[in-house]
Scaffold this active site. Structure first.
Site, PDB file in Angstrom:
ATOM      1  N   GLU A  25     -46.589 -10.842  62.747  1.00 36.42           N
ATOM      2  CA  GLU A  25     -47.754 -11.706  63.016  1.00 36.42           C
ATOM      3  C   GLU A  25     -48.981 -10.845  62.752  1.00 36.42           C
ATOM      4  O   GLU A  25     -49.372 -10.040  63.595  1.00 36.42           O
ATOM      5  CB  GLU A  25     -47.724 -12.194  64.472  1.00 36.42           C
ATOM      6  CG  GLU A  25     -46.489 -12.996  64.854  1.00 36.42           C
ATOM      7  CD  GLU A  25     -46.473 -14.392  64.234  1.00 36.42           C
ATOM      8  OE1 GLU A  25     -47.546 -14.873  63.809  1.00 36.42           O
ATOM      9  OE2 GLU A  25     -45.387 -14.998  64.149  1.00 36.42           O
ATOM     10  N   CYS A  33     -57.290 -13.310  65.885  1.00 37.94           N
ATOM     11  CA  CYS A  33     -56.902 -13.048  64.487  1.00 37.94           C
ATOM     12  C   CYS A  33     -56.981 -14.296  63.633  1.00 37.94           C
ATOM     13  O   CYS A  33     -57.087 -14.207  62.415  1.00 37.94           O
ATOM     14  CB  CYS A  33     -55.513 -12.455  64.418  1.00 37.94           C
ATOM     15  SG  CYS A  33     -54.264 -13.601  64.927  1.00 37.94           S
TER      16      CYS A  33
HETATM   17  N1  LIG Z   1     -51.056 -12.947  63.793  1.00 37.70           N
HETATM   18  C1  LIG Z   1     -51.293 -12.763  65.067  1.00 37.70           C
HETATM   19  O1  LIG Z   1     -50.758 -13.453  65.938  1.00 37.70           O
HETATM   20  C2  LIG Z   1     -52.257 -11.698  65.509  1.00 37.70           C
HETATM   21  C3  LIG Z   1     -52.668 -10.678  64.667  1.00 37.70           C
HETATM   22  N2  LIG Z   1     -53.562  -9.748  65.115  1.00 37.70           N
HETATM   23  C4  LIG Z   1     -54.037  -8.733  64.196  1.00 37.70           C
HETATM   24  O2  LIG Z   1     -53.952  -7.466  64.831  1.00 37.70           O
HETATM   25  C5  LIG Z   1     -54.980  -6.603  64.387  1.00 37.70           C
HETATM   26  C6  LIG Z   1     -55.691  -5.956  65.532  1.00 37.70           C
HETATM   27  O3  LIG Z   1     -54.805  -5.539  66.489  1.00 37.70           O
HETATM   28  P1  LIG Z   1     -54.455  -4.011  66.760  1.00 37.70           P
HETATM   29  O4  LIG Z   1     -53.833  -3.945  68.110  1.00 37.70           O
HETATM   30  O5  LIG Z   1     -55.616  -3.146  66.462  1.00 37.70           O
HETATM   31  O6  LIG Z   1     -53.345  -3.774  65.700  1.00 37.70           O
HETATM   32  P2  LIG Z   1     -52.528  -2.479  65.429  1.00 37.70           P
HETATM   33  O7  LIG Z   1     -51.709  -2.844  64.279  1.00 37.70           O
HETATM   34  O8  LIG Z   1     -53.366  -1.255  65.370  1.00 37.70           O
HETATM   35  O9  LIG Z   1     -51.619  -2.289  66.753  1.00 37.70           O
HETATM   36  C7  LIG Z   1     -50.612  -3.165  67.119  1.00 37.70           C
HETATM   37  C8  LIG Z   1     -49.494  -2.401  67.779  1.00 37.70           C
HETATM   38  O10 LIG Z   1     -48.957  -1.445  66.899  1.00 37.70           O
HETATM   39  C9  LIG Z   1     -48.902  -0.139  67.487  1.00 37.70           C
HETATM   40  N3  LIG Z   1     -49.262   0.849  66.463  1.00 37.70           N
HETATM   41  C10 LIG Z   1     -50.494   1.167  66.020  1.00 37.70           C
HETATM   42  N4  LIG Z   1     -50.437   2.097  65.049  1.00 37.70           N
HETATM   43  C11 LIG Z   1     -49.142   2.395  64.882  1.00 37.70           C
HETATM   44  C12 LIG Z   1     -48.423   3.291  64.031  1.00 37.70           C
HETATM   45  N5  LIG Z   1     -49.035   4.081  63.167  1.00 37.70           N
HETATM   46  N6  LIG Z   1     -47.080   3.333  64.139  1.00 37.70           N
HETATM   47  C13 LIG Z   1     -46.438   2.532  65.017  1.00 37.70           C
HETATM   48  N7  LIG Z   1     -47.064   1.683  65.842  1.00 37.70           N
HETATM   49  C14 LIG Z   1     -48.382   1.608  65.792  1.00 37.70           C
HETATM   50  C15 LIG Z   1     -49.912  -0.187  68.616  1.00 37.70           C
HETATM   51  O11 LIG Z   1     -49.512   0.677  69.629  1.00 37.70           O
HETATM   52  C16 LIG Z   1     -49.907  -1.655  69.034  1.00 37.70           C
HETATM   53  O12 LIG Z   1     -48.946  -1.884  70.037  1.00 37.70           O
HETATM   54  C17 LIG Z   1     -55.896  -7.471  63.561  1.00 37.70           C
HETATM   55  O13 LIG Z   1     -55.636  -7.247  62.201  1.00 37.70           O
HETATM   56  C18 LIG Z   1     -55.492  -8.869  63.950  1.00 37.70           C
HETATM   57  O14 LIG Z   1     -55.782  -9.818  62.988  1.00 37.70           O
HETATM   58  C19 LIG Z   1     -54.049  -9.777  66.384  1.00 37.70           C
HETATM   59  C20 LIG Z   1     -53.679 -10.769  67.231  1.00 37.70           C
HETATM   60  C21 LIG Z   1     -52.762 -11.792  66.873  1.00 37.70           C
HETATM   61  C1  LIG Z   2     -59.547 -34.447  78.246  1.00 37.98           C
HETATM   62  C2  LIG Z   2     -59.138 -35.680  77.540  1.00 37.98           C
HETATM   63  C3  LIG Z   2     -58.553 -35.671  76.264  1.00 37.98           C
HETATM   64  C4  LIG Z   2     -58.245 -34.488  75.479  1.00 37.98           C
HETATM   65  C5  LIG Z   2     -58.926 -33.358  75.421  1.00 37.98           C
HETATM   66  C6  LIG Z   2     -58.542 -32.204  74.642  1.00 37.98           C
HETATM   67  C7  LIG Z   2     -57.561 -32.324  73.553  1.00 37.98           C
HETATM   68  C8  LIG Z   2     -59.107 -31.015  74.928  1.00 37.98           C
HETATM   69  C9  LIG Z   2     -58.817 -29.769  74.258  1.00 37.98           C
HETATM   70  C10 LIG Z   2     -59.330 -28.631  74.739  1.00 37.98           C
HETATM   71  C11 LIG Z   2     -59.055 -27.324  74.171  1.00 37.98           C
HETATM   72  C12 LIG Z   2     -58.391 -27.227  72.867  1.00 37.98           C
HETATM   73  C13 LIG Z   2     -59.432 -26.245  74.847  1.00 37.98           C
HETATM   74  C14 LIG Z   2     -59.231 -24.885  74.412  1.00 37.98           C
HETATM   75  C15 LIG Z   2     -58.363 -24.099  74.998  1.00 37.98           C
HETATM   76  C16 LIG Z   2     -58.153 -22.760  74.529  1.00 37.98           C
HETATM   77  C17 LIG Z   2     -56.993 -22.123  74.641  1.00 37.98           C
HETATM   78  C18 LIG Z   2     -55.853 -22.688  75.334  1.00 37.98           C
HETATM   79  C19 LIG Z   2     -56.900 -20.829  73.995  1.00 37.98           C
HETATM   80  C20 LIG Z   2     -55.762 -20.270  73.684  1.00 37.98           C
HETATM   81  C21 LIG Z   2     -55.792 -19.059  72.927  1.00 37.98           C
HETATM   82  C22 LIG Z   2     -54.750 -18.556  72.282  1.00 37.98           C
HETATM   83  C23 LIG Z   2     -53.405 -19.103  72.368  1.00 37.98           C
HETATM   84  C24 LIG Z   2     -54.988 -17.400  71.453  1.00 37.98           C
HETATM   85  C25 LIG Z   2     -54.189 -17.009  70.473  1.00 37.98           C
HETATM   86  C26 LIG Z   2     -54.632 -15.955  69.644  1.00 37.98           C
HETATM   87  C27 LIG Z   2     -54.025 -15.534  68.550  1.00 37.98           C
HETATM   88  C28 LIG Z   2     -52.741 -16.061  68.058  1.00 37.98           C
HETATM   89  C29 LIG Z   2     -54.652 -14.505  67.716  1.00 37.98           C
HETATM   90  O1  LIG Z   2     -55.512 -13.750  68.079  1.00 37.98           O
HETATM   91  O2  LIG Z   2     -54.244 -14.484  66.597  1.00 37.98           O
HETATM   92  C30 LIG Z   2     -58.167 -36.935  75.609  1.00 37.98           C
HETATM   93  C31 LIG Z   2     -56.761 -36.810  75.097  1.00 37.98           C
HETATM   94  C32 LIG Z   2     -59.083 -37.148  74.439  1.00 37.98           C
HETATM   95  C33 LIG Z   2     -58.171 -38.117  76.543  1.00 37.98           C
HETATM   96  C34 LIG Z   2     -59.306 -38.133  77.470  1.00 37.98           C
HETATM   97  C35 LIG Z   2     -59.370 -36.921  78.297  1.00 37.98           C
END
Ligand SMILES: NC(=O)C1=CN([C@@H]2O[C@H](COP(=O)(O)OP(=O)(O)OC[C@H]3O[C@@H](n4cnc5c(N)ncnc54)[C@H](O)[C@@H]3O)[C@@H](O)[C@H]2O)C=CC1
Ligand SMILES: CC1=C(/C=C/C(C)=C/C=C/C(C)=C/C=C/C=C(C)/C=C/C=C(C)/C=C/C=C(\C)C(=O)O)C(C)(C)CCC1
Length: 527
Positions: free
Chosen positions: A223, A257
Site C-alpha cells: 500500500e 496518501c
Molecule cells: N497506500 C496507503 O495506504 C498509504 C501509503 N502511505 C505512503 O507512505 C509514505 C509515508 O509513510 P512513511 O511512514 O514515511 O513511509 P516509510 O516507507 O518510510 O515507512 C513505512 C515503514 O517502513 C519502515 N521502513 C522505513 N525505512 C525502511 C528500510 N530502509 N528498511 C525497512 N523498513 C523500513 C518504517 O519503519 C515504517 O514502519 C507516503 O509515501 C505515503 O503516501 C501512507 C499511508 C497510507
Molecule cells: C447524515 C445523513 C446522511 C449521510 C451523510 C454522510 C454520507 C456523511 C459522510 C461523512 C463523512 C464521509 C465523513 C468523513 C469521515 C472521515 C473518516 C471516517 C476518515 C477516515 C480516514 C481514513 C480511513 C484514512 C485513511 C488513510 C489512508 C488510507 C492513507 O493515508 O492513505 C444521509 C445518508 C444523506 C441521510 C441523512 C443524514
C-alpha cells in the site's frame, strides 16, 4: 486528566528471531484456524481498543497533534467498526465456496474453494493513521486464521507503544505480537521467513520490502503513495470543489496518501477557485489553522523539513497561507499557483498540507499532464460534467477515484482499497481484508465410482481422443475475422439481429409499422 502513556522502546534485535519463531510455530499447532478462535480474538481486540481509547487519543495528539474528532473517526471507531463488521460476516466469508462455470463433465468431482489461512504474516505500518493502518490489516490477518507480527511506524512512537500494550493485554501473545523499532528492527524482521508481508508506506521502502521478499518468493501486499491529481474543469461547481479539496488537505494536516497532490484547473476558473478556497479556509478555521483545535501537526521534524524544502524549492507563487512554526511542527494549509508541470510540488508527493494549483488550457492538457506526472497514482479526483468525468476516468488510471470529491472512496470502510501499478498491489478493508489474508484453495474429490469414466485419461491413448473431444472440446461461436457466428434458430428468433435486445427492438419497429400500415389501409378503404 491526560492518561499516562506507555514508553516506546525498540524490541531488542536479538529477541526478534525467537519471537518470530514462537509466533510461526503457533501457526502449526492449528490454534488460529477454528472460526470461533478467530472471532474471540477479534472481540478481545475490540475491547482492548475500547479500554484504551483515552490512551489512543492522547498518543495521536502527541504523535500528530490529531484532534479527538479525527482520532475517533479515522482511528478508533474505524477499527472498532471494522471488527464488528468482520465479526458479523466472518462465518459467511469463511464458508467453502461452490465455484461458478464448472463444466458438467467435472461436476461430480465436487470442485470447491476453501479459504485457507496463509500462515505467519508480517504487517508493517506507517505513521499517518497509525492505529487504522496497522490494526486494520491485523484484523484481516486474524480473520483469515493467520498468526501475525505487527511492526508499527517508529515515526508515531506513542501510538506504537499503545498498540503494543493493547495487543499484549487483549489477544493471545503466542499468536499476535508487536515488535517496535525502526529500520534495523524492520531489517531483522525482513530477514525471517514469512507467508505474506503486508506493507504500508513509501514506494522507496516498498521496493526494499519487495526485494527482501523475492528470494523466498514471499507474497506481498504493498500500500504505497502516489502523486494524485485532482482535475477541475470550467463546468465544475467551483464552490463545492474548493470546499471538498480543501477538506482533502486539512484532514490529518494533509498527511493522507490518497489526498490530491496537486490540482489541474481550467485557466478561466483559477481566480474563482482561489477565492473559493480562501472563503472555505475562513469558514473551516475562523481564527486561523494554527489556533484551531481541529488542525493537526506534522508527524516529525524530518517530515516537517521535507515539506518545508518542497515549498522552498517551488517556482510557484503562494496565494493562500504559507506560514510555519518548526517548534510546533505546524504548517498552514498553503495554496501555491504553479505554472510548470515539472515543478517539484507536482512531481514529488507532499504528504502534507500543500495545495498546488496548475492552470491548464483545456481538459486534454490536464489529462496529458496527469499521465506524465504519475501514470498510476493512488487516487484521482475529477470535478466537471458527466462526460468530462467519464473521459478523465477512462484516460487516467488510478488505484481508486472519487468523483466531485476528495478521497471519499477511501473513507468507505467496507470498500476494497488499494493502488495500481507502482502505487501499490493488492487491496484490503471489509471483505477484501479477509480475502487478502487467505489462500483460495481449489479442491476436488474424485469419487470411486468415476473410475470407469476416467479410463479416457489413461494410456494406451489410442482411439481415446474422439471420446474426450465429445465430452470436453468446445466449439467457437466466432469466425476468423472475430465476428460472432449466429446459429439458424438464434437468427430466426432475434429477427436476424443476433441479440435479444436488438431482436425486441426490431419486433417493436415491425409492430409499429404494421399498425401504421393498417391505419393507412383503413383510411384508403373508407375513402
Ligand atoms: N497506500 C496507503 O495506504 C498509504 C501509503 N502511505 C505512503 O507512505 C509514505 C509515508 O509513510 P512513511 O511512514 O514515511 O513511509 P516509510 O516507507 O518510510 O515507512 C513505512 C515503514 O517502513 C519502515 N521502513 C522505513 N525505512 C525502511 C528500510 N530502509 N528498511 C525497512 N523498513 C523500513 C518504517 O519503519 C515504517 O514502519 C507516503 O509515501 C505515503 O503516501 C501512507 C499511508 C497510507
Ligand atoms: C447524515 C445523513 C446522511 C449521510 C451523510 C454522510 C454520507 C456523511 C459522510 C461523512 C463523512 C464521509 C465523513 C468523513 C469521515 C472521515 C473518516 C471516517 C476518515 C477516515 C480516514 C481514513 C480511513 C484514512 C485513511 C488513510 C489512508 C488510507 C492513507 O493515508 O492513505 C444521509 C445518508 C444523506 C441521510 C441523512 C443524514
Amino acid at each position: 486528566m491526560a492518561p499516562n502513556l506507555p514508553p516506546f522502546a525498540n524490541t531488542p534485535i536479538d529477541d526478534i528471531p525467537k519471537i518470530v519463531e514462537e509466533v510461526r510455530s503457533t501457526f502449526f499447532t492449528q490454534k488460529t484456524k477454528p472460526i470461533e478462535f478467530r472471532l474471540r480474538q477479534l472481540r478481545k481486540l475490540y475491547w482492548g481498543i475500547v479500554d484504551h481509547e483515552a490512551e489512543i487519543i492522547e498518543a495521536c495528539k502527541k504523535d500528530l497533534g490529531k484532534s479527538v474528532y479525527e482520532t475517533q473517526l479515522s482511528e478508533i471507531k474505524w477499527v472498532e467498526n471494522d471488527i464488528i463488521f468482520v465479526n458479523k460476516n466472518l462465518e459467511k466469508w469463511a464458508k467453502v465456496e461452490k465455484p461458478e462455470d464448472i463444466p458438467l463433465t467435472n461436476y461430480f468431482m465436487r470442485p470447491r474453494i476453501r479459504k485457507d489461512p496463509l500462515g505467519c504474516v508480517l504487517i508493517i505500518g506507517t505513521f499517518n493513521f497509525p492505529i487504522n493502518l496497522t490494526f486494520g490489516p491485523l484484523v484481516g490477518a486474524i480473520a483469515g486464521g493467520n498468526t501475525a507480527i505487527v511492526k508499527p511506524s517508529e515515526q508515531a512512537p506513542a501510538s506504537a507503544a499503545v498498540m503494543q500494550k493493547i495487543l499484549a493485554v487483549s489477544v493471545d501473545p503466542s499468536c499476535y505480537r508487536v515488535i517496535n523499532g525502526g529500520i534495523p528492527e524492520t531489517q531483522a524482521l525482513l530477514a525471517e521467513k514469512w507467508d505474506k508481508i503486508f506493507f504500508t508506506g513509501s514506494a522507496n521502502v516498498g521496493k526494499i520490502i519487495a526485494k527482501a521478499a523475492a528470494p523466498t518468493l514471499t507474497p506481498v501486499t504493498l500500500e504505497l503513495g502516489g502523486r494524485n491529481p485532482a482535475i477541475v474543469t470550467k463546468k465544475a461547481d467551483i464552490h463545492l470543489a474548493a470546499r471538498r479539496l480543501l477538506w482533502g488537505k486539512i484532514f490529518n494536516a494533509g498527511q493522507v496518501c490518497i489526498s490530491q497532490n496537486y490540482i489541474l484547473v481550467d485557466k478561466d476558473v483559477v481566480p474563482t477557485l482561489v477565492a473559493e478556497l480562501k472563503s472555505a479556509m475562513a469558514d473551516f478555521f475562523p481564527n486561523g489553522a494554527k489556533e484551531s483545535p481541529d488542525y493537526g501537526r506534522i508527524a516529525s521534524n524530518q517530515q516537517f523539513s521535507r515539506i518545508k524544502k518542497m515549498l522552498d524549492n517551488t517556482s510557484g507563487k503562494i496565494v493562500i497561507g504559507g506560514t510555519m512554526d518548526a517548534e510546533q511542527r505546524f504548517i498552514e494549509p498553503t495554496v501555491i499557483e504553479v505554472s510548470d508541470p515539472s515543478d517539484s510540488l507536482l512531481t514529488e508527493e507532499s504528504f502534507g498540507p500543500l495545495i498546488p494549483i496548475m492552470p491548464v488550457e483545456n481538459l486534454d492538457e490536464a489529462i496529458r499532464i496527469a499521465n506524465s506526472v504519475h501514470a498510476t497514482p493512488l487516487g484521482l479526483y475529477p470535478f466537471g460534467s458527466k462526460d468530462e468525468v467519464e473521459k478523465i476516468l477512462t484516460e487516467v488510471r488510478s488505484g481508486g477515484a472519487s468523483v466531485n470529491d476528495a478521497w471519499t472512496h477511501g473513507v468507505i470502510p467496507t470498500l476494497a482499497f488499494g493502488g495500481v501499478g507502482d502505487s501499490g498491489s493488492g487491496s484490503y478493508r471489509g471483505r477484501a481484508s479477509f480475502d487478502c489474508f487467505v489462500h483460495r484453495r481449489s479442491v476436488t474429490t474424485t469419487p470411486r465410482w468415476m473410475e470407469k469414466l476416467l479410463a479416457v485419461r489413461y494410456p494406451p491413448y489410442e482411439g481415446k481422443y474422439e471420446q474426450y473431444a465429445k465430452m470436453s472440446v468446445s466449439k467457437p461461436n466466432f469466425d476468423r475475422e472475430g465476428n460472432i457466428k449466429f446459429g439458424f434458430i438464434r437468427y430466426i428468433l432475434t429477427l436476424g439481429s443476433g441479440s435479444a435486445k436488438r431482436g425486441i427492438l426490431r419486433a417493436a419497429a415491425l409492430a409499429v409499422l404494421a399498425v401504421a400500415l393498417q391505419i393507412a389501409l383503413g383510411r384508403t378503404a373508407r375513402a
